[in-house]
Design a protein around this motif. Structure first.
Motif, PDB file in Angstrom:
ATOM      1  N   SER A 254      -0.261   3.744 -26.094  1.00 44.70           N
ATOM      2  CA  SER A 254      -0.688   2.370 -25.825  1.00 44.70           C
ATOM      3  C   SER A 254       0.361   1.694 -24.960  1.00 44.70           C
ATOM      4  O   SER A 254       1.533   2.071 -24.951  1.00 44.70           O
ATOM      5  N   VAL A 255      -0.075   0.687 -24.217  1.00 46.37           N
ATOM      6  CA  VAL A 255       0.844  -0.038 -23.348  1.00 46.37           C
ATOM      7  C   VAL A 255       1.938  -0.713 -24.165  1.00 46.37           C
ATOM      8  O   VAL A 255       3.086  -0.824 -23.730  1.00 46.37           O
ATOM      9  N   ASP A 256       1.588  -1.154 -25.386  1.00 39.56           N
ATOM     10  CA  ASP A 256       2.573  -1.830 -26.229  1.00 39.56           C
ATOM     11  C   ASP A 256       3.760  -0.934 -26.576  1.00 39.56           C
ATOM     12  O   ASP A 256       4.851  -1.410 -26.860  1.00 39.56           O
ATOM     13  N   GLU A 257       3.538   0.378 -26.569  1.00 37.03           N
ATOM     14  CA  GLU A 257       4.617   1.311 -26.896  1.00 37.03           C
ATOM     15  C   GLU A 257       5.559   1.545 -25.723  1.00 37.03           C
ATOM     16  O   GLU A 257       6.658   2.055 -25.903  1.00 37.03           O
ATOM     17  N   ALA A 258       5.110   1.188 -24.518  1.00 40.25           N
ATOM     18  CA  ALA A 258       5.923   1.463 -23.330  1.00 40.25           C
ATOM     19  C   ALA A 258       7.111   0.509 -23.268  1.00 40.25           C
ATOM     20  O   ALA A 258       7.002  -0.677 -23.545  1.00 40.25           O
ATOM     21  N   SER A 259       8.240   1.039 -22.887  1.00 38.11           N
ATOM     22  CA  SER A 259       9.456   0.251 -22.783  1.00 38.11           C
ATOM     23  C   SER A 259       9.529  -0.438 -21.431  1.00 38.11           C
ATOM     24  O   SER A 259       8.968   0.021 -20.438  1.00 38.11           O
ATOM     25  N   SER A 260      10.225  -1.584 -21.404  1.00 49.62           N
ATOM     26  CA  SER A 260      10.452  -2.275 -20.136  1.00 49.62           C
ATOM     27  C   SER A 260      11.322  -1.437 -19.204  1.00 49.62           C
ATOM     28  O   SER A 260      11.456  -1.742 -18.020  1.00 49.62           O
ATOM     29  N   LEU A 261      11.923  -0.384 -19.752  1.00 48.67           N
ATOM     30  CA  LEU A 261      12.767   0.506 -18.946  1.00 48.67           C
ATOM     31  C   LEU A 261      11.982   1.737 -18.491  1.00 48.67           C
ATOM     32  O   LEU A 261      12.568   2.794 -18.232  1.00 48.67           O
ATOM     33  N   ILE A 262      10.665   1.613 -18.373  1.00 45.82           N
ATOM     34  CA  ILE A 262       9.828   2.760 -18.045  1.00 45.82           C
ATOM     35  C   ILE A 262      10.210   3.399 -16.717  1.00 45.82           C
ATOM     36  O   ILE A 262      10.141   4.620 -16.568  1.00 45.82           O
ATOM     37  N   MET A 263      10.652   2.608 -15.732  1.00 39.08           N
ATOM     38  CA  MET A 263      11.030   3.187 -14.439  1.00 39.08           C
ATOM     39  C   MET A 263      12.307   4.010 -14.555  1.00 39.08           C
ATOM     40  O   MET A 263      12.478   5.004 -13.849  1.00 39.08           O
ATOM     41  N   GLN A 264      13.190   3.620 -15.467  1.00 38.24           N
ATOM     42  CA  GLN A 264      14.384   4.432 -15.697  1.00 38.24           C
ATOM     43  C   GLN A 264      13.995   5.750 -16.347  1.00 38.24           C
ATOM     44  O   GLN A 264      14.566   6.802 -16.028  1.00 38.24           O
ATOM     45  N   ASP A 265      13.017   5.704 -17.239  1.00 39.34           N
ATOM     46  CA  ASP A 265      12.514   6.939 -17.842  1.00 39.34           C
ATOM     47  C   ASP A 265      11.905   7.842 -16.771  1.00 39.34           C
ATOM     48  O   ASP A 265      12.075   9.063 -16.793  1.00 39.34           O
ATOM     49  N   ALA A 266      11.185   7.215 -15.826  1.00 37.69           N
ATOM     50  CA  ALA A 266      10.539   7.985 -14.765  1.00 37.69           C
ATOM     51  C   ALA A 266      11.572   8.663 -13.873  1.00 37.69           C
ATOM     52  O   ALA A 266      11.488   9.862 -13.597  1.00 37.69           O
ATOM     53  N   PHE A 267      12.564   7.916 -13.424  1.00 35.35           N
ATOM     54  CA  PHE A 267      13.549   8.459 -12.494  1.00 35.35           C
ATOM     55  C   PHE A 267      14.518   9.415 -13.170  1.00 35.35           C
ATOM     56  O   PHE A 267      15.185  10.209 -12.497  1.00 35.35           O
ATOM     57  N   SER A 268      14.614   9.345 -14.491  1.00 38.59           N
ATOM     58  CA  SER A 268      15.485  10.283 -15.209  1.00 38.59           C
ATOM     59  C   SER A 268      14.966  11.714 -15.104  1.00 38.59           C
ATOM     60  O   SER A 268      15.695  12.669 -15.405  1.00 38.59           O
TER      61      SER A 268
ATOM     62  N   LEU B 185       0.804  -1.214   0.000  1.00 37.33           N
ATOM     63  CA  LEU B 185       0.000   0.000   0.000  1.00 37.33           C
ATOM     64  C   LEU B 185       0.844   1.275   0.000  1.00 37.33           C
ATOM     65  O   LEU B 185       0.339   2.352  -0.310  1.00 37.33           O
ATOM     66  N   VAL B 186       2.118   1.156   0.344  1.00 36.82           N
ATOM     67  CA  VAL B 186       3.006   2.323   0.285  1.00 36.82           C
ATOM     68  C   VAL B 186       3.950   2.219  -0.908  1.00 36.82           C
ATOM     69  O   VAL B 186       3.888   3.021  -1.842  1.00 36.82           O
ATOM     70  N   VAL B 187       4.841   1.216  -0.891  1.00 37.42           N
ATOM     71  CA  VAL B 187       5.894   1.136  -1.913  1.00 37.42           C
ATOM     72  C   VAL B 187       5.323   0.785  -3.292  1.00 37.42           C
ATOM     73  O   VAL B 187       5.610   1.466  -4.288  1.00 37.42           O
ATOM     74  N   CYS B 188       4.500  -0.271  -3.375  1.00 36.05           N
ATOM     75  CA  CYS B 188       3.957  -0.673  -4.685  1.00 36.05           C
ATOM     76  C   CYS B 188       3.027   0.383  -5.273  1.00 36.05           C
ATOM     77  O   CYS B 188       3.007   0.596  -6.485  1.00 36.05           O
ATOM     78  N   SER B 189       2.234   1.032  -4.411  1.00 40.21           N
ATOM     79  CA  SER B 189       1.315   2.061  -4.921  1.00 40.21           C
ATOM     80  C   SER B 189       2.088   3.214  -5.539  1.00 40.21           C
ATOM     81  O   SER B 189       1.695   3.756  -6.579  1.00 40.21           O
ATOM     82  N   MET B 190       3.217   3.574  -4.920  1.00 41.22           N
ATOM     83  CA  MET B 190       4.033   4.656  -5.470  1.00 41.22           C
ATOM     84  C   MET B 190       4.608   4.257  -6.826  1.00 41.22           C
ATOM     85  O   MET B 190       4.616   5.051  -7.768  1.00 41.22           O
ATOM     86  N   THR B 191       5.088   3.003  -6.942  1.00 40.44           N
ATOM     87  CA  THR B 191       5.611   2.536  -8.218  1.00 40.44           C
ATOM     88  C   THR B 191       4.529   2.566  -9.293  1.00 40.44           C
ATOM     89  O   THR B 191       4.767   2.992 -10.432  1.00 40.44           O
ATOM     90  N   GLY B 192       3.328   2.110  -8.950  1.00 34.45           N
ATOM     91  CA  GLY B 192       2.236   2.083  -9.916  1.00 34.45           C
ATOM     92  C   GLY B 192       1.859   3.461 -10.417  1.00 34.45           C
ATOM     93  O   GLY B 192       1.694   3.678 -11.628  1.00 34.45           O
ATOM     94  N   ILE B 193       1.728   4.413  -9.499  1.00 37.03           N
ATOM     95  CA  ILE B 193       1.359   5.777  -9.891  1.00 37.03           C
ATOM     96  C   ILE B 193       2.465   6.423 -10.717  1.00 37.03           C
ATOM     97  O   ILE B 193       2.202   7.108 -11.712  1.00 37.03           O
ATOM     98  N   VAL B 194       3.712   6.192 -10.310  1.00 38.66           N
ATOM     99  CA  VAL B 194       4.847   6.735 -11.066  1.00 38.66           C
ATOM    100  C   VAL B 194       4.859   6.162 -12.485  1.00 38.66           C
ATOM    101  O   VAL B 194       5.068   6.895 -13.463  1.00 38.66           O
ATOM    102  N   THR B 195       4.627   4.856 -12.619  1.00 41.97           N
ATOM    103  CA  THR B 195       4.642   4.215 -13.940  1.00 41.97           C
ATOM    104  C   THR B 195       3.585   4.795 -14.870  1.00 41.97           C
ATOM    105  O   THR B 195       3.877   5.193 -16.008  1.00 41.97           O
ATOM    106  N   VAL B 196       2.345   4.876 -14.387  1.00 41.09           N
ATOM    107  CA  VAL B 196       1.247   5.330 -15.242  1.00 41.09           C
ATOM    108  C   VAL B 196       1.360   6.825 -15.553  1.00 41.09           C
ATOM    109  O   VAL B 196       1.146   7.245 -16.694  1.00 41.09           O
TER     110      VAL B 196
END
Length: 472
Positions: A341-355, A320-331
């Motif tokens: 579309s989801v198909d366009e998203a890279s598996s490195l999406i979290m690196q894009d987010a933190f960049s 409810l804390v850590v996973c929820s933050m990851t989910g909101i950051v991803t979307v």
């Protein structure tokens, strides 16, 4: 002839073939029956225990309250070691992957699994204390294997649980975590996975040979810091993407029941959204898996309900804390980047987010990945060792040394394994580990309710239990 490249190519081909086979198994196992059993148990225990989630604040306060009762480690050390086993790559890579495959709605199913799973984690902690034992070497031992044997007289099922725990410890607790570290190092710093594997192997080996107290000491200091830094960084990213937060929340809720891609097109399907949300939720918070009770049994606690409450907070912090933050950051990052579309998203999406965090963003993500995964490897070492102790009894000392040696070697294998294969093997192993544990909780519901009524509902939390810890 370059023999090293030939060997690497052969290993890669073997992993590819194995991945296809395991994925076919998962498609069958993670169908409606397993989803119904897991979510059904969460709902059933939530109802029978009268919504124990309402005692969250009381449980958090108990987790930092010193208790010098019978046990091996403090309640806080037991909690952080449990969190070390739970907070791993599933909180970052797992949630992001669930979104990429199952759509944004997978986030809601992951969080719902965690929220309801607090009841199951509570029940696990309670019976772990109720049926724990003291071994001849003076150490406290407990967990689903002792619950199945002493509470239900099912020694064969207890032994099977231990076998499944050993498999899961090697797959989800070791392979998957080492793989995430090596992939992050390769993607960001171009470090060869074999080099990362070697360094990680040495580091893990230098810690696990100190036993439970060595593992608990590292986790007690590492887990709170790593979780705090990661969550604060996620909050910073959400603030940067604030204009997309409302849209992201609506999209997560809508696509959980009528799956949609980012741009509104159909994606995956309703079943895929639930499957990935629930499976990643279970792999992340471990509610119902049976791993956390193994360390909870060693806690110094006055009565079973106090530790049950403390155990339930693990799922809160993890999901409810850590996973929820990851989910909101991803979307929100997908929306901010204009991904349609989801198909366009890279598996490195979290690196894009933190960049988006200047200079330090990528480093923070990689450090978080490393600490999350490293602490999970340490936590699962303990679960594997307790399983060996149960299976082998007085012959376990030599076996433990052999297990630790194999564990260190397995760390190297996991670090060079393909990410998808590591996830698929873990998703299979977790089912066979969870089923015996969920069975024990259902069968012992009357006992769990009785203990809860006496200590919690009738306000006797400070009372010391008169249950003696039997010696075996």
């Amino acid at each position: 002839m370059d023999y090293l490249n030939i060997i690497r190519t052969g290993i890669a081909e073997f992993f590819d073939a194995l991945n296809i086979w395991v994925q076919n198994i998962n498609d069958v196992l993670w169908g409606w029956p397993m989803l119904t059993i897991l979510l059904g148990t969460h709902l059933y225990l939530t109802y029978k225990l009268k919504f124990p989630q309402k005692y969250l604040w009381k449980a958090i306060k108990l987790s930092v309250t010193k208790d010098n009762s019978n046990g091996e480690v403090s309640q806080f050390a037991a909690l952080t070691t449990s969190l070390a086993g739970a907070i791993g790559t599933g909180n970052i890579v797992g949630v992001a992957t669930a979104v990429l495959i199952g759509g944004p709605g997978a986030v809601l199913w992951c969080l719902l699994t965690g929220f309801l799973g607090m009841s199951t984690k509570y029940a696990e902690g309670l019976v772990a204390i109720k049926y724990r034992v003291k071994r001849r070497n003076g150490k406290i031992a407990g967990g689903p294997m002792y619950v199945l044997e002493r509470g239900l007289n099912k020694p064969m099922l207890a032994a099977l649980f231990c076998v499944f725990t050993l498999v899961m410890s090697l797959c989800g607790g070791n392979f998957l975590q080492g793989n995430a570290i090596s992939e992050a190092m390769q993607n960001t710093y171009s470090i060869d996975p074999y080099a990362t594997a070697l360094a990680l192997t040495v580091l893990v080996g230098s810690v696990i040979f100190f036993g439970l107290k060595g593992i608990a000491n590292v986790c007690e200091r590492l887990v709170p810091v790593m979780a705090f830094v990661y969550v604060v960084s996620c909050i910073a990213i959400v603030v940067m993407n604030f204009g997309y937060v409302g849209e992201a929340l609506v999209l997560i809720c809508k696509s959980a029941f009528a799956p949609q891609a980012i741009g509104g097109g159909a994606v995956g399907g309703f079943m895929i959204s639930i499957q990935y949300g629930v499976s990643r939720g279970l792999l992340s918070n471990e509610s119902g898996m049976g791993s956390a009770p193994i360390i909870a049994a060693a806690a110094k606690t006055r009565n079973p309900v106090r530790q049950a409450l403390v155990s339930s907070t693990s799922t809160f912090w993890d999901t409810l804390v850590v996973c929820s933050m990851t989910g909101i950051v991803t979307v929100t990052t997908m929306l901010a980047l204009g991904i349609t579309s989801v198909d366009e998203a890279s598996s490195l999406i979290m690196q894009d987010a933190f960049s988006q965090i200047p200079v330090l963003g990528g480093h923070i993500l990689n450090i978080s990945m490393f600490t999350f995964a490293f602490s999970t490897i340490l936590g699962w070492t303990y679960y594997g060792e307790r399983s060996i102790e149960y299976l082998l009894g007085h012959r376990d000392r030599k076996a433990i040394r052999m297990f630790r040696t194999c564990w260190v070697f397995s760390t190297f294998i996991g670090a060079i394994m393909p990410l998808e294969l590591a996830w698929n093997i873990s998703s299979t192993a977790v089912i066979f580990m969870a089923l015996p544990n969920l069975f024990s909780l259902i069968m012992l519901t009357k006992l769990i309710v009785k203990e809860t009524r006496y200590y919690l509902w009738e306000n006797r939390l400070d009372e010391v239990s008169d249950d003696e810890i039997p010696s075996v």
